[in-house]
Design a protein around this motif. Structure first.
Motif, PDB file in Angstrom:
ATOM      1  N   LYS A  57       0.815  -1.218   0.000  1.00 32.36           N
ATOM      2  CA  LYS A  57       0.000   0.000   0.000  1.00 32.36           C
ATOM      3  C   LYS A  57       0.846   1.265   0.000  1.00 32.36           C
ATOM      4  O   LYS A  57       0.325   2.366  -0.194  1.00 32.36           O
ATOM      5  CB  LYS A  57      -0.919   0.018   1.228  1.00 32.36           C
ATOM      6  N   ALA A  58       2.143   1.136   0.222  1.00 34.31           N
ATOM      7  CA  ALA A  58       2.999   2.306   0.431  1.00 34.31           C
ATOM      8  C   ALA A  58       3.496   2.944  -0.863  1.00 34.31           C
ATOM      9  O   ALA A  58       3.880   4.112  -0.870  1.00 34.31           O
ATOM     10  CB  ALA A  58       4.193   1.924   1.296  1.00 34.31           C
ATOM     11  N   PHE A  59       3.499   2.213  -1.948  1.00 31.16           N
ATOM     12  CA  PHE A  59       4.082   2.694  -3.207  1.00 31.16           C
ATOM     13  C   PHE A  59       3.261   3.838  -3.802  1.00 31.16           C
ATOM     14  O   PHE A  59       2.035   3.772  -3.879  1.00 31.16           O
ATOM     15  CB  PHE A  59       4.161   1.546  -4.209  1.00 31.16           C
ATOM     16  N   ARG A  60       3.963   4.901  -4.229  1.00 27.95           N
ATOM     17  CA  ARG A  60       3.340   6.035  -4.910  1.00 27.95           C
ATOM     18  C   ARG A  60       4.247   6.481  -6.054  1.00 27.95           C
ATOM     19  O   ARG A  60       5.467   6.415  -5.946  1.00 27.95           O
ATOM     20  CB  ARG A  60       3.141   7.231  -3.963  1.00 27.95           C
ATOM     21  N   THR A  61       3.654   6.948  -7.146  1.00 32.93           N
ATOM     22  CA  THR A  61       4.453   7.511  -8.230  1.00 32.93           C
ATOM     23  C   THR A  61       3.656   8.566  -8.976  1.00 32.93           C
ATOM     24  O   THR A  61       2.426   8.455  -9.099  1.00 32.93           O
ATOM     25  CB  THR A  61       4.921   6.423  -9.218  1.00 32.93           C
TER      26      THR A  61
ATOM     27  N   PRO B  77     -11.967  16.090 -15.709  1.00 33.89           N
ATOM     28  CA  PRO B  77     -11.784  14.796 -15.033  1.00 33.89           C
ATOM     29  C   PRO B  77     -11.349  13.724 -16.027  1.00 33.89           C
ATOM     30  O   PRO B  77     -12.033  13.476 -17.012  1.00 33.89           O
ATOM     31  CB  PRO B  77     -13.178  14.501 -14.463  1.00 33.89           C
ATOM     32  N   ARG B  78     -10.200  13.105 -15.767  1.00 26.07           N
ATOM     33  CA  ARG B  78      -9.653  12.159 -16.733  1.00 26.07           C
ATOM     34  C   ARG B  78      -9.561  10.735 -16.187  1.00 26.07           C
ATOM     35  O   ARG B  78      -9.114   9.837 -16.885  1.00 26.07           O
ATOM     36  CB  ARG B  78      -8.264  12.623 -17.189  1.00 26.07           C
ATOM     37  N   ASP B  79      -9.945  10.532 -14.939  1.00 21.82           N
ATOM     38  CA  ASP B  79      -9.932   9.180 -14.393  1.00 21.82           C
ATOM     39  C   ASP B  79     -11.053   9.056 -13.367  1.00 21.82           C
ATOM     40  O   ASP B  79     -11.719  10.034 -13.022  1.00 21.82           O
ATOM     41  CB  ASP B  79      -8.570   8.831 -13.781  1.00 21.82           C
TER      42      ASP B  79
ATOM     43  N   GLY C 274      -0.210  14.823  -6.328  1.00 22.93           N
ATOM     44  CA  GLY C 274      -0.219  14.396  -7.718  1.00 22.93           C
ATOM     45  C   GLY C 274       0.266  12.989  -7.959  1.00 22.93           C
ATOM     46  O   GLY C 274       0.593  12.631  -9.093  1.00 22.93           O
ATOM     47  N   PHE C 275       0.326  12.157  -6.906  1.00 24.29           N
ATOM     48  CA  PHE C 275       0.711  10.763  -7.149  1.00 24.29           C
ATOM     49  C   PHE C 275      -0.327   9.790  -6.579  1.00 24.29           C
ATOM     50  O   PHE C 275      -0.002   8.757  -6.013  1.00 24.29           O
ATOM     51  CB  PHE C 275       2.117  10.438  -6.632  1.00 24.29           C
ATOM     52  N   TYR C 276      -1.579  10.124  -6.781  1.00 24.96           N
ATOM     53  CA  TYR C 276      -2.672   9.264  -6.336  1.00 24.96           C
ATOM     54  C   TYR C 276      -2.855   8.079  -7.283  1.00 24.96           C
ATOM     55  O   TYR C 276      -2.397   8.099  -8.433  1.00 24.96           O
ATOM     56  CB  TYR C 276      -3.971  10.068  -6.258  1.00 24.96           C
ATOM     57  N   HIS C 277      -3.534   7.037  -6.785  1.00 23.40           N
ATOM     58  CA  HIS C 277      -3.888   5.892  -7.617  1.00 23.40           C
ATOM     59  C   HIS C 277      -5.374   6.002  -7.941  1.00 23.40           C
ATOM     60  O   HIS C 277      -6.203   6.075  -7.029  1.00 23.40           O
ATOM     61  CB  HIS C 277      -3.608   4.579  -6.882  1.00 23.40           C
ATOM     62  N   PRO C 278      -5.750   6.022  -9.226  1.00 23.13           N
ATOM     63  CA  PRO C 278      -7.155   6.231  -9.602  1.00 23.13           C
ATOM     64  C   PRO C 278      -8.128   5.236  -8.989  1.00 23.13           C
ATOM     65  O   PRO C 278      -9.298   5.557  -8.779  1.00 23.13           O
ATOM     66  CB  PRO C 278      -7.135   6.100 -11.130  1.00 23.13           C
ATOM     67  N   LYS C 279      -7.661   4.018  -8.688  1.00 19.36           N
ATOM     68  CA  LYS C 279      -8.560   2.986  -8.182  1.00 19.36           C
ATOM     69  C   LYS C 279      -8.513   2.828  -6.661  1.00 19.36           C
ATOM     70  O   LYS C 279      -9.488   2.373  -6.059  1.00 19.36           O
ATOM     71  CB  LYS C 279      -8.239   1.638  -8.837  1.00 19.36           C
ATOM     72  N   PHE C 280      -7.393   3.169  -6.031  1.00 20.09           N
ATOM     73  CA  PHE C 280      -7.226   2.834  -4.621  1.00 20.09           C
ATOM     74  C   PHE C 280      -7.059   4.026  -3.677  1.00 20.09           C
ATOM     75  O   PHE C 280      -7.194   3.873  -2.470  1.00 20.09           O
ATOM     76  CB  PHE C 280      -6.018   1.901  -4.457  1.00 20.09           C
ATOM     77  N   SER C 281      -6.743   5.204  -4.198  1.00 19.37           N
ATOM     78  CA  SER C 281      -6.506   6.350  -3.322  1.00 19.37           C
ATOM     79  C   SER C 281      -7.804   6.890  -2.732  1.00 19.37           C
ATOM     80  O   SER C 281      -8.883   6.752  -3.319  1.00 19.37           O
ATOM     81  CB  SER C 281      -5.793   7.467  -4.086  1.00 19.37           C
ATOM     82  N   ASP C 282      -7.674   7.504  -1.553  1.00 20.77           N
ATOM     83  CA  ASP C 282      -8.812   8.134  -0.894  1.00 20.77           C
ATOM     84  C   ASP C 282      -9.013   9.550  -1.416  1.00 20.77           C
ATOM     85  O   ASP C 282      -8.098  10.166  -1.973  1.00 20.77           O
ATOM     86  CB  ASP C 282      -8.577   8.217   0.622  1.00 20.77           C
TER      87      ASP C 282
END
Length: 204
Positions: free
Chosen positions: A53-57, A119-121, A154-162
């Protein structure tokens, strides 16, 4: 580097140190020399985690999020200068001295950029939906709200970020709280209160 003059920072503002560590300002009571913060993220060159869960890019750089007491031990061992004395507790806590702040990121500015962008995702589309059902439906201004966490950086995950929103002003908070209670009561609108217990924040 940020000005050495006293900055006007608010709860959930982000400060980035000269090493690239990303801290989050905690509350509104701070010592004269800096700000009480919690350490959220570090670039991969300074810290890596096996927690999936820690990885961000952001597509160019890699960061890792700290969980539980990882940040405390990391700072004590590697960057003890990022501790400030908290007089009410009589001891040092995680924080950043003003002289060590290289950049400040403001939640309200980030929210404004995200709202103005197409909105793109699915996460940004969900953000628009949440804002329409809460902030705009309450007759409040977006200027009194901000977004923090991975959306701010700016490094959120479209499916998993809050979607982490902050409300500025006691009156605005009361209006939003009332609106949310109404949304939670109407199960057909797709809103539910995940904080009926502490399970969503365990380990964070």
């Amino acid at each position: 580097m940020a000005s050495l003059a006293r900055l006007r920072l608010r709860d959930r503002d982000a400060v980035i140190t000269r090493e690239g560590l990303i801290f989050r300002v905690f509350g509104y009571t701070h010592p004269p020399e800096g700000y009480i913060c919690d350490l959220e993220y570090a670039p991969a060159s300074l810290f890596q985690s096996n927690n999936p869960k820690a990885f961000r890019t952001d597509g160019k750089n890699i960061f890792f999020k700290f969980y539980e007491d990882e940040a405390w031990h990391f700072v004590q061992k590697n960057f003890p200068q990022h501790m400030v004395f908290h007089k009410p507790l009589g001891k040092k806590v995680l924080g950043v001295q003003t002289a060590n702040i290289a950049e400040v990121r403001k939640p309200e500015q980030a929210l404004k950029r995200l709202v103005e962008a197409q909105p793109r995702d699915e996460l940004l589309k969900a953000l628009q939906k949440v804002l329409e059902a809460t902030v705009l439906a309450s007759g409040l201004s977006l200027e009194n709200f901000g977004v923090f966490g991975s959306l701010l950086h700016g490094f959120y995950h479209p499916k998993f970020s809050d979607i982490d929103l902050i409300v500025y002003g006691k009156g605005n908070l009361e209006k939003i709280r009332k609106t949310l209670q109404e949304l939670y009561s109407d199960g057909g609108l797709g809103f539910s209160n995940e904080f009926v217990d502490d399970s969503p924040i365990r380990g964070k």
